[in-house]
Design a protein around this motif. Structure first.
Motif, short mmCIF file in Angstrom:
data_model
loop_
_atom_site.label_atom_id
_atom_site.label_comp_id
_atom_site.label_asym_id
_atom_site.label_seq_id
_atom_site.Cartn_x
_atom_site.Cartn_y
_atom_site.Cartn_z
N ASP A 142 5.55 7.97 -2.67
CA ASP A 142 5.84 8.78 -3.85
C ASP A 142 4.64 8.78 -4.79
O ASP A 142 4.75 9.15 -5.95
CB ASP A 142 7.07 8.24 -4.57
CG ASP A 142 6.92 6.76 -4.95
OD1 ASP A 142 5.83 6.18 -4.71
OD2 ASP A 142 7.88 6.19 -5.48
N LEU A 143 3.48 8.34 -4.26
CA LEU A 143 2.19 8.22 -4.96
C LEU A 143 2.14 7.01 -5.90
O LEU A 143 1.20 6.88 -6.68
CB LEU A 143 1.82 9.50 -5.72
CG LEU A 143 1.68 10.76 -4.85
CD1 LEU A 143 1.18 11.93 -5.70
CD2 LEU A 143 0.76 10.54 -3.66
N THR A 144 3.15 6.13 -5.81
CA THR A 144 3.06 4.86 -6.53
C THR A 144 2.96 3.68 -5.58
O THR A 144 2.42 2.64 -5.93
CB THR A 144 4.28 4.65 -7.46
OG1 THR A 144 5.47 4.55 -6.67
CG2 THR A 144 4.40 5.79 -8.45
N ALA A 145 3.48 3.82 -4.35
CA ALA A 145 3.43 2.74 -3.36
C ALA A 145 3.60 3.35 -1.97
O ALA A 145 4.09 4.47 -1.82
CB ALA A 145 4.52 1.70 -3.61
N TRP A 146 3.16 2.57 -0.95
CA TRP A 146 3.32 2.99 0.44
C TRP A 146 4.57 2.35 1.02
O TRP A 146 4.91 1.19 0.70
CB TRP A 146 2.12 2.56 1.28
CG TRP A 146 0.86 3.27 0.95
CD1 TRP A 146 -0.20 2.80 0.24
CD2 TRP A 146 0.52 4.62 1.33
NE1 TRP A 146 -1.18 3.76 0.14
CE2 TRP A 146 -0.77 4.88 0.80
CE3 TRP A 146 1.17 5.61 2.05
CZ2 TRP A 146 -1.42 6.10 0.99
CZ3 TRP A 146 0.53 6.83 2.23
CH2 TRP A 146 -0.75 7.07 1.71
N HIS A 147 5.24 3.08 1.90
CA HIS A 147 6.38 2.55 2.65
C HIS A 147 6.16 2.88 4.12
O HIS A 147 5.81 4.02 4.45
CB HIS A 147 7.69 3.16 2.15
CG HIS A 147 7.91 2.98 0.69
ND1 HIS A 147 8.34 1.80 0.13
CD2 HIS A 147 7.70 3.83 -0.35
CE1 HIS A 147 8.42 1.91 -1.17
NE2 HIS A 147 8.03 3.14 -1.50
N ALA A 244 13.14 10.37 13.93
CA ALA A 244 13.75 10.85 12.70
C ALA A 244 14.24 9.68 11.84
O ALA A 244 14.14 9.73 10.60
CB ALA A 244 14.90 11.81 13.01
N GLU A 245 14.76 8.63 12.47
CA GLU A 245 15.19 7.45 11.71
C GLU A 245 14.03 6.83 10.96
O GLU A 245 14.16 6.43 9.79
CB GLU A 245 15.82 6.43 12.65
CG GLU A 245 17.21 6.79 13.15
CD GLU A 245 17.68 5.87 14.26
OE1 GLU A 245 18.86 6.02 14.66
OE2 GLU A 245 16.90 5.03 14.75
N ALA A 246 12.87 6.74 11.62
CA ALA A 246 11.69 6.17 10.95
C ALA A 246 11.25 7.04 9.79
O ALA A 246 10.91 6.54 8.71
CB ALA A 246 10.56 6.00 11.97
N ALA A 247 11.26 8.37 10.00
CA ALA A 247 10.89 9.27 8.91
C ALA A 247 11.85 9.13 7.74
O ALA A 247 11.43 9.10 6.57
CB ALA A 247 10.85 10.71 9.41
N ALA A 248 13.15 9.03 8.02
CA ALA A 248 14.14 8.90 6.96
C ALA A 248 13.96 7.60 6.18
O ALA A 248 14.21 7.55 4.98
CB ALA A 248 15.54 8.97 7.56
N SER A 318 -3.57 -3.63 -0.91
CA SER A 318 -4.59 -4.56 -0.42
C SER A 318 -4.80 -4.47 1.08
O SER A 318 -5.91 -4.74 1.57
CB SER A 318 -4.22 -6.00 -0.80
OG SER A 318 -2.98 -6.38 -0.22
N ARG A 319 -3.80 -4.07 1.83
CA ARG A 319 -3.94 -4.00 3.28
C ARG A 319 -3.92 -2.57 3.82
O ARG A 319 -4.45 -2.32 4.89
CB ARG A 319 -2.84 -4.83 3.97
CG ARG A 319 -3.00 -6.32 3.70
CD ARG A 319 -2.25 -7.16 4.70
NE ARG A 319 -2.60 -8.56 4.54
CZ ARG A 319 -3.60 -9.16 5.16
NH1 ARG A 319 -4.37 -8.49 5.99
NH2 ARG A 319 -3.86 -10.44 4.95
N MET A 320 -3.32 -1.66 3.08
CA MET A 320 -3.19 -0.29 3.60
C MET A 320 -4.33 0.62 3.16
O MET A 320 -4.78 1.45 3.92
CB MET A 320 -1.85 0.31 3.14
CG MET A 320 -0.63 -0.44 3.63
SD MET A 320 -0.41 -0.34 5.42
CE MET A 320 0.20 1.33 5.58
#
Length: 329
Positions: A142-147, A244-248, A318-320
């Motif tokens: 969401d441009l604040t963190a990676w998931h 699709a589960e991973a995308a969701a 830090s890692r991504m």
């Protein structure tokens, strides 16, 4: 993209299991030139990805690209590397200073290959991207963190990826060979054509260090059988469900979410894409599937241009995704 300096260029690098790809973009020219490629992948050692071996391969490539461009200097580099999150300590410690010393680079971004896949597909817009080839990983922001979801390798995950599909197809072949339920005579015939007698298959697979790639090489055979074989069709439908589960799992919870799919797996075509569209519609009713604008090397060039201009919008981690040089970020 402009850097504001005469002769300034940015360099994008994509490092994966088949080696390095690198491309140089010069100011006022948004077209990506043909990349250059290394002859071998970067080694891994006790500290993970070997920064010395990385530089030994990259420097001749970078200098050749500069010569092809008619000179200039590189102000920013972005590297997307497979395994960076878990194997990137040596790169993070050594690469930024090595690039300053060798090429005078002012800013360096180090990114997981999933991040450069994201940037290549969606740029700096919020959303979710699934990158799938031999393996499979989903990444969203969401441009604040990676998931992230999955990307755990062929033994622990990568569900729905090429190795997963190939392994499931070969299991169905072996079931048919044994006379067990769930087998596929069509997949058995394909396996025999590719690998020879079924009893010899374990000996061909288990000792291989490139076992995921060998498994994934059978995925197109599964897709080729899907139209006339219910077992092969079921494997691809299950793969679509996992993807699709991973995308969701990583899609931002906004009212609308752009989702892009990138990577060689999707060249399997309609046998995979048709059930994937159905799964996305069911599992992500608020999502808007969009075509990927580019590949991970395009993503690395996008990030390099952004850090050169001081306008990176993708979140740091830090890692991504980390940025080094000129005060860091």
């Amino acid at each position: 993209m402009t850097t504001g300096e005469p002769g300034a260029c940015v360099l994008g690098v994509d490092s994966g299991g088949s080696g390095l790809r690198a491309a140089l973009v010069v100011p006022r020219d948004l077209r990506r030139p043909d990349p250059v490629r290394s002859a071998e992948p970067v080694r891994t050692g006790p500290r993970g990805i070997d920064a010395g071996h990385f530089m030994a391969q990259l420097l001749p490539m970078a200098r050749g690209l500069l010569e092809r461009a008619g000179g200039g200097h590189i102000t920013a580099v972005a590297v997307g590397a497979a395994g960076l999150a878990t194997l990137g300590d040596d790169l993070r410690a050594e690469l930024p200073s090595a690039l300053v010393k060798a090429l005078g680079v002012r800013r360096t971004a180090l990114a997981a290959d999933a991040v450069t896949a994201y940037a290549g597909a969606l740029g700096d817009r919020p959303g979710a991207v699934v990158a799938a080839g031999t393996g499979m990983i989903a990444i969203g922001t969401d441009l604040t963190a990676w998931h992230r979801a999955d990307g755990w390798g062929h033994l622990l995950g990568d569900c729905g990826g090429g190795a997963w599909i190939g392994r499931a197809g070969l299991e169905a072949a072996m079931r048919a060979h044994d006379g067990r339920r769930g087998g596929s005579r069509a997949l058995l015939a394909r396996a025999e054509a590719v690998f020879g007698p079924p009893a010899g298959l374990p000996g061909q697979l288990y000792p291989r260090t490139d076992r995921p790639a060998v498994l994934a090489s059978f995925a197109p055979d599964v897709a080729a059988c899907a139209a006339d074989d219910s077992v092969a069709d079921g494997i691809l439908r299950a793969a679509a469900r996992h993807i699709a589960e991973a995308a969701a799992a990583v899609c931002p919870s906004a009212d609308a979410c752009e989702v892009a799919f990138t990577g060689g797996l999707f060249r399997l075509g309609e046998p995979l894409l048709a059930p994937l569209r159905a799964e996305v519609a069911e599992q992500l009713p608020h999502a808007r599937p969009v075509p990927a604008a580019g590949d991970p090397l395009d993503g690395a060039l996008h990030i390099a241009a952004e850090i050169a201009a001081g306008g990176l919008r993708l979140p740091l981690d830090s890692r991504m995704l980390s940025v080094h040089g000129e005060g860091d970020s």
